[in-house]
Design an enzyme around this catalytic site. Structure first.
Site, PDB file in Angstrom:
ATOM      1  N   LYS A 101      -0.723  -2.281   0.284  1.00 18.30           N
ATOM      2  CA  LYS A 101       0.112  -3.231   1.037  1.00 18.30           C
ATOM      3  C   LYS A 101      -0.323  -3.257   2.504  1.00 18.30           C
ATOM      4  O   LYS A 101      -0.836  -2.267   3.033  1.00 18.30           O
ATOM      5  CB  LYS A 101       1.603  -2.922   0.880  1.00 18.30           C
ATOM      6  CG  LYS A 101       2.063  -1.726   1.610  1.00 18.30           C
ATOM      7  CD  LYS A 101       3.574  -1.597   1.599  1.00 18.30           C
ATOM      8  CE  LYS A 101       3.860  -0.362   2.428  1.00 18.30           C
ATOM      9  NZ  LYS A 101       5.083  -0.092   2.956  1.00 18.30           N
ATOM     10  N   LYS A 120       3.284   8.904   2.119  1.00 22.88           N
ATOM     11  CA  LYS A 120       3.171   9.319   3.516  1.00 22.88           C
ATOM     12  C   LYS A 120       2.814  10.782   3.662  1.00 22.88           C
ATOM     13  O   LYS A 120       2.116  11.166   4.605  1.00 22.88           O
ATOM     14  CB  LYS A 120       4.472   9.021   4.281  1.00 22.88           C
ATOM     15  CG  LYS A 120       4.686   7.542   4.489  1.00 22.88           C
ATOM     16  CD  LYS A 120       5.628   7.251   5.628  1.00 22.88           C
ATOM     17  CE  LYS A 120       5.733   5.749   5.830  1.00 22.88           C
ATOM     18  NZ  LYS A 120       6.688   5.341   6.830  1.00 22.88           N
ATOM     19  N   LYS A 131       1.645  -1.491   9.149  1.00 24.05           N
ATOM     20  CA  LYS A 131       1.335  -1.342  10.565  1.00 24.05           C
ATOM     21  C   LYS A 131       0.719   0.006  10.867  1.00 24.05           C
ATOM     22  O   LYS A 131       0.166   0.207  11.933  1.00 24.05           O
ATOM     23  CB  LYS A 131       2.551  -1.642  11.435  1.00 24.05           C
ATOM     24  CG  LYS A 131       3.867  -0.998  11.089  1.00 24.05           C
ATOM     25  CD  LYS A 131       4.912  -1.533  12.066  1.00 24.05           C
ATOM     26  CE  LYS A 131       6.322  -1.638  11.552  1.00 24.05           C
ATOM     27  NZ  LYS A 131       7.062  -0.398  11.536  1.00 24.05           N
TER      28      LYS A 131
HETATM   29  P1  AMP Z   1       8.315  -0.827   8.112  1.00 28.06           P
HETATM   30  O1  AMP Z   1       7.102  -1.408   8.714  1.00 28.06           O
HETATM   31  O2  AMP Z   1       7.993   0.184   7.075  1.00 28.06           O
HETATM   32  O3  AMP Z   1       9.333  -0.355   9.130  1.00 28.06           O
HETATM   33  O4  AMP Z   1       9.010  -2.013   7.315  1.00 28.06           O
HETATM   34  C1  AMP Z   1       9.997  -2.878   7.820  1.00 28.06           C
HETATM   35  C2  AMP Z   1      10.347  -3.943   6.804  1.00 28.06           C
HETATM   36  O5  AMP Z   1       9.209  -4.772   6.516  1.00 28.06           O
HETATM   37  C3  AMP Z   1      10.825  -3.403   5.456  1.00 28.06           C
HETATM   38  O6  AMP Z   1      11.849  -4.230   4.954  1.00 28.06           O
HETATM   39  C4  AMP Z   1       9.593  -3.511   4.599  1.00 28.06           C
HETATM   40  O7  AMP Z   1       9.906  -3.639   3.228  1.00 28.06           O
HETATM   41  C5  AMP Z   1       8.957  -4.791   5.124  1.00 28.06           C
HETATM   42  N1  AMP Z   1       7.489  -4.750   4.910  1.00 28.06           N
HETATM   43  C6  AMP Z   1       6.619  -3.885   5.480  1.00 28.06           C
HETATM   44  N2  AMP Z   1       5.354  -4.132   5.059  1.00 28.06           N
HETATM   45  C7  AMP Z   1       5.446  -5.180   4.195  1.00 28.06           C
HETATM   46  C8  AMP Z   1       4.491  -5.903   3.424  1.00 28.06           C
HETATM   47  N3  AMP Z   1       3.186  -5.603   3.467  1.00 28.06           N
HETATM   48  N4  AMP Z   1       4.916  -6.933   2.662  1.00 28.06           N
HETATM   49  C9  AMP Z   1       6.243  -7.262   2.618  1.00 28.06           C
HETATM   50  N5  AMP Z   1       7.194  -6.606   3.317  1.00 28.06           N
HETATM   51  C10 AMP Z   1       6.817  -5.580   4.088  1.00 28.06           C
END
Ligand code: AMP
Ligand code: TRP
Length: 337
Positions: free
Chosen positions: A199, A114, A202
């Site tokens: 990966k 990041k 968002k």
């Molecule tokens: P975040 O979008 O970073 O707030 O992620 C929220 C949750 O979604 C966390 O548990 C991440 O590990 C999971 N997560 C986010 N992106 C992925 C992805 N591409 N594949 C699997 N899990 C994800």
């Protein structure tokens, strides 16, 4: 034995398929297991660590809560709350920050990703992010934390902080239980539709890299149609899929959405052209996601209901967090009248 489950997401941008398959779906499964006590937070304090839009934050918090509920988190059984309404998170964060070495935080890959090349300019909040995450978990003495694969390193830090505290201030007793990561299912790491080595996220710049939970059927079909693949046909075995991350990603998404093992999906589509798999995948994704999208829109049309859920969740969360913070401060020797 009943477990205490805690997990959170940031209210930044819209939730995407990876959030759903990697995390949210497992939250619902753990809730539905029966006796578990589940707390699901919207971590708005984390969301300000990389620049944010003040005029959009409150609504993004509501929308994230709406996505939890639409995906199956039941506010009568699980507590949904905003992190900033439970001040104990931030207070415990400070206590933990004073026990955490900078060297450990420098090794965190999410920070490196990041902050990019300009780490000197990154904010202190972004650097300290994993410490606040440890506080989120430990303030509830959570036993299990369902997350996607990318959070493994942060969970290790939380365990590390818990053991450090137990050793130093609890005479080696398990005051903070070491939280277990729950990283399960066929899609713990959903990859970008445009690059199978990144990966799905968002916050990625191009919207074509991800399926959002709010995408309509046409958008979903367009995104899968344009998803990157290679010259070959759909692999029919793990071996044939080696070195073909985009192909394996599509198969993995199909397996996860249809609740079938990836081998079965390879049996069905292996050897065919990608277009067949892509069409089937679009139909499946629309069928699985559209009830969530519709429910989210309904919930967002009446913010008072979400606000009441968040208020009730925060009250309950605070009642669990306050005694932990009080004990922690006592053990660390703070003065109290
Ligand atoms: P975040 O979008 O970073 O707030 O992620 C929220 C949750 O979604 C966390 O548990 C991440 O590990 C999971 N997560 C986010 N992106 C992925 C992805 N591409 N594949 C699997 N899990 C994800
Ligand atoms: N760091 C997590 C992410 O980016 C979000 C998060 C914050 C979290 N606090 C947490 C996840 C506590 C689980 C438990 O996805």
């Amino acid at each position: 034995m009943s477990k205490r489950i805690l997990s959170c997401m940031q209210p930044t941008n819209r939730l995407q398929l990876g959030n759903y398959l990697g995390a949210l779906r497992n939250w619902v499964n753990l809730q539905d297991e029966g006796d578990n006590e589940c707390l699901y937070g919207v971590v708005d304090l984390h969301a300000i660590t990389n620049g944010h839009d003040a005029s959009a934050l409150a609504n993004a918090t509501r929308e994230t809560a709406a996505a939890y509920i639409a995906a199956g988190v039941d506010p009568r059984r699980s507590y949904i709350f905003a992190q900033s309404s439970v001040p104990e998170h931030a207070q415990l964060n400070w206590l933990f920050a004073s026990m955490t070495q900078m060297g450990k935080l420098e090794r965190m890959t999410q920070f490196k990703d990041k902050a990019g090349k300009n780490a000197e300019r990154a904010g202190l909040g972004l650097f300290a992010y994993p410490v606040l995450m440890a506080a989120d978990i430990l303030v509830y003495k959570a036993s299990h934390v369902p997350v996607g694969d990318d959070q493994k390193q942060h969970l290790e830090l939380a365990r590390d902080i818990a053991s450090m505290f137990n050793e130093k201030y609890a005479g080696g007793e398990e005051f903070f239980p070491l939280p277990e990561p729950v990283i399960t299912g066929p899609a713990t790491r959903v990859m970008s539709l445009r690059d199978g080595t990144q990966k799905m996220s968002k916050s990625a710049e191009s919207d074509m890299t991800r399926i959002n939970l709010t995408d309509d059927a046409d958008t979903i079909a367009k995104k899968f149609k344009k998803a990157k693949t290679d010259q070959g046909n759909v692999p029919s075995s793990e071996k044939e899929g080696e070195g073909r991350p985009e192909a394996m990603n599509l198969l993995g998404i199909y397996a996860a959405l249809s609740d079938t093992p990836i081998e079965a999906v390879m049996n069905e589509y292996g050897g065919q052209q990608f277009s067949a798999l892509k069409t089937a995948l679009s139909d499946l994704a629309v069928a699985k996601l559209s009830p969530i999208t519709i429910r989210m829109a309904e919930l967002m049309s009446d913010p008072t209901e979400i606000d009441n859920i968040l208020k009730a969740g925060a009250e309950k969360a605070s009642s669990l967090a306050a005694p932990t913070l009080e004990d922690t401060m006592k053990m660390m020797g703070f003065w109290k009248a």
